[in-house]
Design a protein around this motif. Structure first.
Motif, PDB file in Angstrom:
ATOM      1  N   ASN A 106      56.228  50.111  55.418  1.00  0.00           N
ATOM      2  CA  ASN A 106      54.820  50.458  55.244  1.00  0.00           C
ATOM      3  C   ASN A 106      53.909  49.311  55.676  1.00  0.00           C
ATOM      4  O   ASN A 106      53.461  48.490  54.871  1.00  0.00           O
ATOM      5  CB  ASN A 106      54.535  50.901  53.809  1.00  0.00           C
ATOM      6  N   THR A 107      53.655  49.296  56.966  1.00  0.00           N
ATOM      7  CA  THR A 107      52.919  48.189  57.587  1.00  0.00           C
ATOM      8  C   THR A 107      51.462  48.127  57.158  1.00  0.00           C
ATOM      9  O   THR A 107      50.833  47.085  57.280  1.00  0.00           O
ATOM     10  CB  THR A 107      52.982  48.319  59.115  1.00  0.00           C
ATOM     11  N   GLY A 108      50.923  49.243  56.657  1.00  0.00           N
ATOM     12  CA  GLY A 108      49.512  49.262  56.275  1.00  0.00           C
ATOM     13  C   GLY A 108      49.224  48.688  54.909  1.00  0.00           C
ATOM     14  O   GLY A 108      48.059  48.567  54.522  1.00  0.00           O
ATOM     15  N   ARG A 109      50.254  48.303  54.152  1.00  0.00           N
ATOM     16  CA  ARG A 109      50.038  47.769  52.795  1.00  0.00           C
ATOM     17  C   ARG A 109      49.386  46.392  52.839  1.00  0.00           C
ATOM     18  O   ARG A 109      49.727  45.545  53.664  1.00  0.00           O
ATOM     19  CB  ARG A 109      51.358  47.628  52.048  1.00  0.00           C
ATOM     20  N   LEU A 110      48.470  46.171  51.908  1.00  0.00           N
ATOM     21  CA  LEU A 110      47.822  44.870  51.798  1.00  0.00           C
ATOM     22  C   LEU A 110      47.433  44.654  50.345  1.00  0.00           C
ATOM     23  O   LEU A 110      46.876  45.545  49.692  1.00  0.00           O
ATOM     24  CB  LEU A 110      46.576  44.822  52.685  1.00  0.00           C
ATOM     25  N   GLN A 111      47.746  43.467  49.842  1.00  0.00           N
ATOM     26  CA  GLN A 111      47.362  43.131  48.472  1.00  0.00           C
ATOM     27  C   GLN A 111      45.908  42.673  48.444  1.00  0.00           C
ATOM     28  O   GLN A 111      45.435  42.004  49.364  1.00  0.00           O
ATOM     29  CB  GLN A 111      48.264  42.027  47.923  1.00  0.00           C
ATOM     30  N   ILE A 112      45.218  43.029  47.354  1.00  0.00           N
ATOM     31  CA  ILE A 112      43.818  42.638  47.171  1.00  0.00           C
ATOM     32  C   ILE A 112      43.685  41.823  45.899  1.00  0.00           C
ATOM     33  O   ILE A 112      44.139  42.244  44.825  1.00  0.00           O
ATOM     34  CB  ILE A 112      42.893  43.872  47.085  1.00  0.00           C
ATOM     35  N   GLN A 113      43.064  40.660  46.019  1.00  0.00           N
ATOM     36  CA  GLN A 113      42.664  39.851  44.876  1.00  0.00           C
ATOM     37  C   GLN A 113      41.173  39.570  45.003  1.00  0.00           C
ATOM     38  O   GLN A 113      40.564  39.860  46.030  1.00  0.00           O
ATOM     39  CB  GLN A 113      43.419  38.526  44.839  1.00  0.00           C
ATOM     40  N   SER A 114      40.599  38.988  43.953  1.00  0.00           N
ATOM     41  CA  SER A 114      39.182  38.631  43.999  1.00  0.00           C
ATOM     42  C   SER A 114      39.030  37.124  43.928  1.00  0.00           C
ATOM     43  O   SER A 114      39.766  36.451  43.196  1.00  0.00           O
ATOM     44  CB  SER A 114      38.433  39.276  42.839  1.00  0.00           C
ATOM     45  N   LEU A 115      38.091  36.602  44.692  1.00  0.00           N
ATOM     46  CA  LEU A 115      37.787  35.177  44.601  1.00  0.00           C
ATOM     47  C   LEU A 115      36.910  34.855  43.395  1.00  0.00           C
ATOM     48  O   LEU A 115      36.781  33.698  43.010  1.00  0.00           O
ATOM     49  CB  LEU A 115      37.079  34.706  45.884  1.00  0.00           C
ATOM     50  N   THR A 116      36.309  35.875  42.805  1.00  0.00           N
ATOM     51  CA  THR A 116      35.464  35.664  41.639  1.00  0.00           C
ATOM     52  C   THR A 116      36.314  35.631  40.382  1.00  0.00           C
ATOM     53  O   THR A 116      37.080  36.568  40.135  1.00  0.00           O
ATOM     54  CB  THR A 116      34.419  36.790  41.512  1.00  0.00           C
ATOM     55  N   PRO A 117      36.233  34.573  39.577  1.00  0.00           N
ATOM     56  CA  PRO A 117      37.028  34.524  38.348  1.00  0.00           C
ATOM     57  C   PRO A 117      36.751  35.733  37.459  1.00  0.00           C
ATOM     58  O   PRO A 117      35.622  36.244  37.411  1.00  0.00           O
ATOM     59  CB  PRO A 117      36.571  33.224  37.674  1.00  0.00           C
ATOM     60  N   ILE A 118      37.780  36.198  36.757  1.00  0.00           N
ATOM     61  CA  ILE A 118      37.656  37.379  35.913  1.00  0.00           C
ATOM     62  C   ILE A 118      36.575  37.193  34.854  1.00  0.00           C
ATOM     63  O   ILE A 118      35.893  38.141  34.460  1.00  0.00           O
ATOM     64  CB  ILE A 118      39.004  37.692  35.244  1.00  0.00           C
ATOM     65  N   ALA A 119      36.415  35.959  34.381  1.00  0.00           N
ATOM     66  CA  ALA A 119      35.399  35.705  33.358  1.00  0.00           C
ATOM     67  C   ALA A 119      33.993  36.008  33.870  1.00  0.00           C
ATOM     68  O   ALA A 119      33.089  36.305  33.088  1.00  0.00           O
ATOM     69  CB  ALA A 119      35.478  34.245  32.892  1.00  0.00           C
ATOM     70  N   GLN A 120      33.815  35.929  35.171  1.00  0.00           N
ATOM     71  CA  GLN A 120      32.493  36.180  35.746  1.00  0.00           C
ATOM     72  C   GLN A 120      32.329  37.633  36.196  1.00  0.00           C
ATOM     73  O   GLN A 120      31.229  38.186  36.135  1.00  0.00           O
ATOM     74  CB  GLN A 120      32.257  35.257  36.943  1.00  0.00           C
ATOM     75  N   GLN A 121      33.401  38.258  36.647  1.00  0.00           N
ATOM     76  CA  GLN A 121      33.327  39.630  37.133  1.00  0.00           C
ATOM     77  C   GLN A 121      34.680  40.293  36.946  1.00  0.00           C
ATOM     78  O   GLN A 121      35.648  39.933  37.606  1.00  0.00           O
ATOM     79  CB  GLN A 121      32.926  39.660  38.609  1.00  0.00           C
ATOM     80  N   PRO A 122      34.779  41.278  36.042  1.00  0.00           N
ATOM     81  CA  PRO A 122      36.072  41.947  35.815  1.00  0.00           C
ATOM     82  C   PRO A 122      36.610  42.582  37.087  1.00  0.00           C
ATOM     83  O   PRO A 122      35.853  43.117  37.905  1.00  0.00           O
ATOM     84  CB  PRO A 122      35.734  43.006  34.762  1.00  0.00           C
ATOM     85  N   PHE A 123      37.922  42.499  37.264  1.00  0.00           N
ATOM     86  CA  PHE A 123      38.570  43.114  38.414  1.00  0.00           C
ATOM     87  C   PHE A 123      38.650  44.614  38.168  1.00  0.00           C
ATOM     88  O   PHE A 123      38.894  45.058  37.039  1.00  0.00           O
ATOM     89  CB  PHE A 123      39.966  42.522  38.586  1.00  0.00           C
ATOM     90  N   PRO A 124      38.461  45.427  39.196  1.00  0.00           N
ATOM     91  CA  PRO A 124      38.478  46.886  38.983  1.00  0.00           C
ATOM     92  C   PRO A 124      39.856  47.397  38.576  1.00  0.00           C
ATOM     93  O   PRO A 124      40.878  46.880  39.012  1.00  0.00           O
ATOM     94  CB  PRO A 124      38.057  47.443  40.350  1.00  0.00           C
ATOM     95  N   THR A 125      39.848  48.406  37.738  1.00  0.00           N
ATOM     96  CA  THR A 125      41.090  49.066  37.324  1.00  0.00           C
ATOM     97  C   THR A 125      41.329  50.275  38.208  1.00  0.00           C
ATOM     98  O   THR A 125      40.456  51.137  38.336  1.00  0.00           O
ATOM     99  CB  THR A 125      41.006  49.496  35.852  1.00  0.00           C
ATOM    100  N   ALA A 126      42.493  50.341  38.823  1.00  0.00           N
ATOM    101  CA  ALA A 126      42.789  51.416  39.760  1.00  0.00           C
ATOM    102  C   ALA A 126      44.209  51.912  39.564  1.00  0.00           C
ATOM    103  O   ALA A 126      45.107  51.138  39.242  1.00  0.00           O
ATOM    104  CB  ALA A 126      42.596  50.936  41.197  1.00  0.00           C
ATOM    105  N   ASN A 127      44.405  53.198  39.772  1.00  0.00           N
ATOM    106  CA  ASN A 127      45.721  53.819  39.801  1.00  0.00           C
ATOM    107  C   ASN A 127      46.065  54.205  41.229  1.00  0.00           C
ATOM    108  O   ASN A 127      45.190  54.277  42.099  1.00  0.00           O
ATOM    109  CB  ASN A 127      45.746  55.075  38.928  1.00  0.00           C
ATOM    110  N   VAL A 128      47.330  54.467  41.476  1.00  0.00           N
ATOM    111  CA  VAL A 128      47.745  54.978  42.780  1.00  0.00           C
ATOM    112  C   VAL A 128      46.986  56.268  43.074  1.00  0.00           C
ATOM    113  O   VAL A 128      46.807  57.120  42.195  1.00  0.00           O
ATOM    114  CB  VAL A 128      49.264  55.219  42.800  1.00  0.00           C
TER     115      VAL A 128
END
Length: 609
Positions: free
Chosen positions: A235-257
């Motif tokens: 699956n060549t199209g897969r890519l991991q996503i992280q945030s550069l903004t610390p969680i304390a400043q901006q919560p990371f989004p919650t997502a399901n498949v």
């Protein structure tokens, strides 16, 4: 563990030793003074200037990371028109960087190749500048326009084959980003990239990461995931996503498949230990709910026997009651109260406390009481306590397999004498029928295949006058295998050797049963920790002794686990030839969800013995 971790002096020393041994790259011929980023990145995975001190490296800051592996990315707005050379670079500062996005900087430092996870991990390395001195020349500059990663730009082929002379490594090969996906991503290492609106194929995890695909139709599962159906379907199209903004400043989004990351993400492309190529988002879109719901399997008919397997992820009495209640509710409602449930990862009565306790009565009492409270049957149980710390898993936890069974529907044939070190066998009983010498009993526990691993648990059941043999398994984990993004291509899968031996032992036991009673009903199930197309599964099915029931499902429904955005089979139920006309269900209630009660999906098989 989090994907971004401090890069310690210990790791630096490992890399330095590797450099000295020539394991990563030799010194280049380019001048160490007044070089540009593409000179440092070069046209292979390792820098031609590795180990050298460079001066006057200029670029615009495109991202700043103030936590974990602290540092920042710079990019040269003037490229060299060579698609194999990246124009972006990570500058490792160790402490919180003092620069800001849009700063034009001039950097002196040492070119290093950092290997996330260490040299023995097999991971590719990240080219970076270490021990930098930084001069900010101006601020407020526009960030270089991002490179768009999409289904058109990412090649369909995953990776070149490693060079035999280099032990299968692709490190020394010139990048071919128009042909191979891994080469394409490597050619953008450190570069400011963007993805558009993309489907989520790996739910948000506890470390604030999720996986998307930029290829909407690549091996799509029925519920929106990306199927891993062979060793060449990465699956060549897969890519991991992280945030550069610390969680304390901006919560990371919650997502399901199956959810959608609307407006995608933009930021530097990183490489880390726990996912490989990762878009570290400076800008992050919003999650649109795809409406994914937990599945409910059909209840068994009166004359059908329902047998299930469920890895309950290190369950012990110290877990919160909420976990017991959620797992119990799943057994009753989502699995429709199977007649027999093989549980994996039941821990002893004090969990990870390493004091010699091996019994699991309190764990099972708490779980079965929760099932009754959820409206389910009063399950009885059978198991064999392991020797202390001899079966792998969490030290002190003494995980084991356990049979739950509904005594209103099923009888268990107790044949005493089975213990942690005594093997059960097969003998001929009345009317030429197979019987176990010990029930419950362990299969070949002295076999070195089970060293520091869970031994299979065999039991003899009777349903409506018919004997059914059930073997519950938890094969060795994939720990130690190299990732799909390894610099070895294909990656080394060292853990397979142990599972192959384990599969051969179980297959031999099933053949013993069938040698006595050709049409015996035998069910082999559990956390096999391997794919339906693996050598492990081939060994289990050798000689036609067993059939992997997951193959009866449509291809887009064959998975029980999601790892790094790949929906894959780890949990299986296999049937002997005497088991006819069954119905099989991989009940998707955990693996695709951010909110999980276990990381595995249970499996259910219904048939008439």
């Amino acid at each position: 563990m989090p994907s971004s971790i401090p890069r310690s002096a210990a790791v630096s020393s490992v890399v330095a030793a590797a450099l000295a041994a020539g394991l990563l790259a030799g010194a280049g011929t380019a001048s160490a003074a007044d070089v540009r980023i593409h000179d440092i990145q070069g046209t292979t995975r390792t820098s031609p200037l590795v180990g050298q001190q460079v001066t006057g490296v200029t670029g615009i800051v495109t991202g700043v990371r103030t936590y974990g592996s602290r540092g920042f990315w710079i990019q040269d707005p003037q490229g060299d028109d060579d698609s194999a050379t990246s124009e972006g670079l990570f500058v490792f500062t160790s402490s919180v960087p003092t620069v800001a996005v849009g700063d034009a900087v001039r950097v002196n430092g040492t070119v290093t190749e950092y290997v996330p996870g260490g040299l023995n991990s097999g991971n590719q390395s990240l080219t970076q500048l270490s021990r930098p001195t930084i001069t900010v020349q101006s601020s407020g500059n526009p960030v270089p326009a991002p490179v768009t990663i999409d289904e058109e730009s990412v090649p369909d082929a995953y990776a070149p084959e490693g060079a035999p002379a280099a032990g299968g490594s692709i490190n020394g090969l010139t990048l071919d980003p128009e042909t191979y996906a891994l080469d394409y991503y490597e050619s953008l290492e450190g570069t400011n990239v963007r993805i558009g609106t993309s489907r989520v194929v790996g739910a948000t995890d506890p470390y604030s990461e999720l996986w998307v695909t930029v290829k909407p139709w690549e091996n799509r599962s029925e519920r929106g995931g990306a199927l891993y159906g062979s060793y060449t379907a990465q699956n060549t199209g897969r890519l991991q996503i992280q945030s550069l903004t610390p969680i304390a400043q901006q919560p990371f989004p919650t997502a399901n498949v199956g959810d959608v990351l609307a407006d995608g993400a933009e930021g530097p492309l990183d490489f880390n230990q726990f996912g490989g190529y990762t878009l570290t988002a400076r800008k992050l879109g919003t999650v649109v709910d795809g409406g994914l719901e937990r599945e409910v399997t059909e209840p068994q008919h009166k004359n059908e026997l329902a047998v299930a397997t469920y890895n309950v992820e290190n369950l012990d009495p110290s877990d919160p009651q909420e976990k017991f209640d959620a797992l119990a509710k799943a057994v009753v409602e989502n699995l429709s109260a199977p007649d027999i449930v093989a549980l994996e990862e039941i821990q002893d009565d004090n969990g990870a406390k390493n004091d010699g306790t091996v019994g699991a009565e309190q764990t099972l009492k708490k779980f079965t009481e929760a099932i009754v409270a959820a409206g389910g049957p009063s399950y009885a149980w059978r198991s064999v306590d392991p020797e202390n710390n001899k079966d792998g898993g969490e030290p002190g936890g003494n995980i084991r397999q356990v049979f739950l069974f509904n005594p209103q529907r099923v009888d268990f044939i107790d044949r005493p004498g089975g213990d942690a070190t005594t093997a059960t066998g097969v003998v001929e009983g009345a009317y030429g029928r197979a019987e176990l010498t010990h029930s419950p009993g362990r299969i070949d526990p002295a076999n070195t295949a089970w060293e520091n691993s869970r031994k299979p648990l065999a039991g003899e059941f009777v349903f409506r006058g018919r004997t059914v043999f059930v073997v519950a398994n938890h094969f060795g984990s994939k720990g130690g295998d190299e990732s799909l993004t390894s610099h070895h291509q294909p990656p080394n899968r060292s853990s397979e050797a142990k599972r192959l031996l384990q599969a051969q032992a179980v297959n031999a036991f099933v053949k013993d049963v069938l040698a006595v009673q050709k049409q015996a009903d035998v069910i082999v199930l559990g956390d096999i920790n391997d794919f339906e197309f693996s050598a492990t599964t081939e060994a289990l099915t050798d000689g036609g002794a067993l059939y992997p029931a997951v193959k009866s499902l449509p291809v887009d429904e064959r998975y029980s686990y999601v790892y790094q955005g790949n929906s894959q089979v780890l949990d299986q139920i296999l049937t002997s030839p005497g088991v006819h006309h069954f119905e099989y269900d991989s009940v998707h209630i955990n693996a695709e969800f951010a909110d999980q009660n276990s990381d595995h999906d249970p499996q259910v098989l219904r048939f008439r013995p």
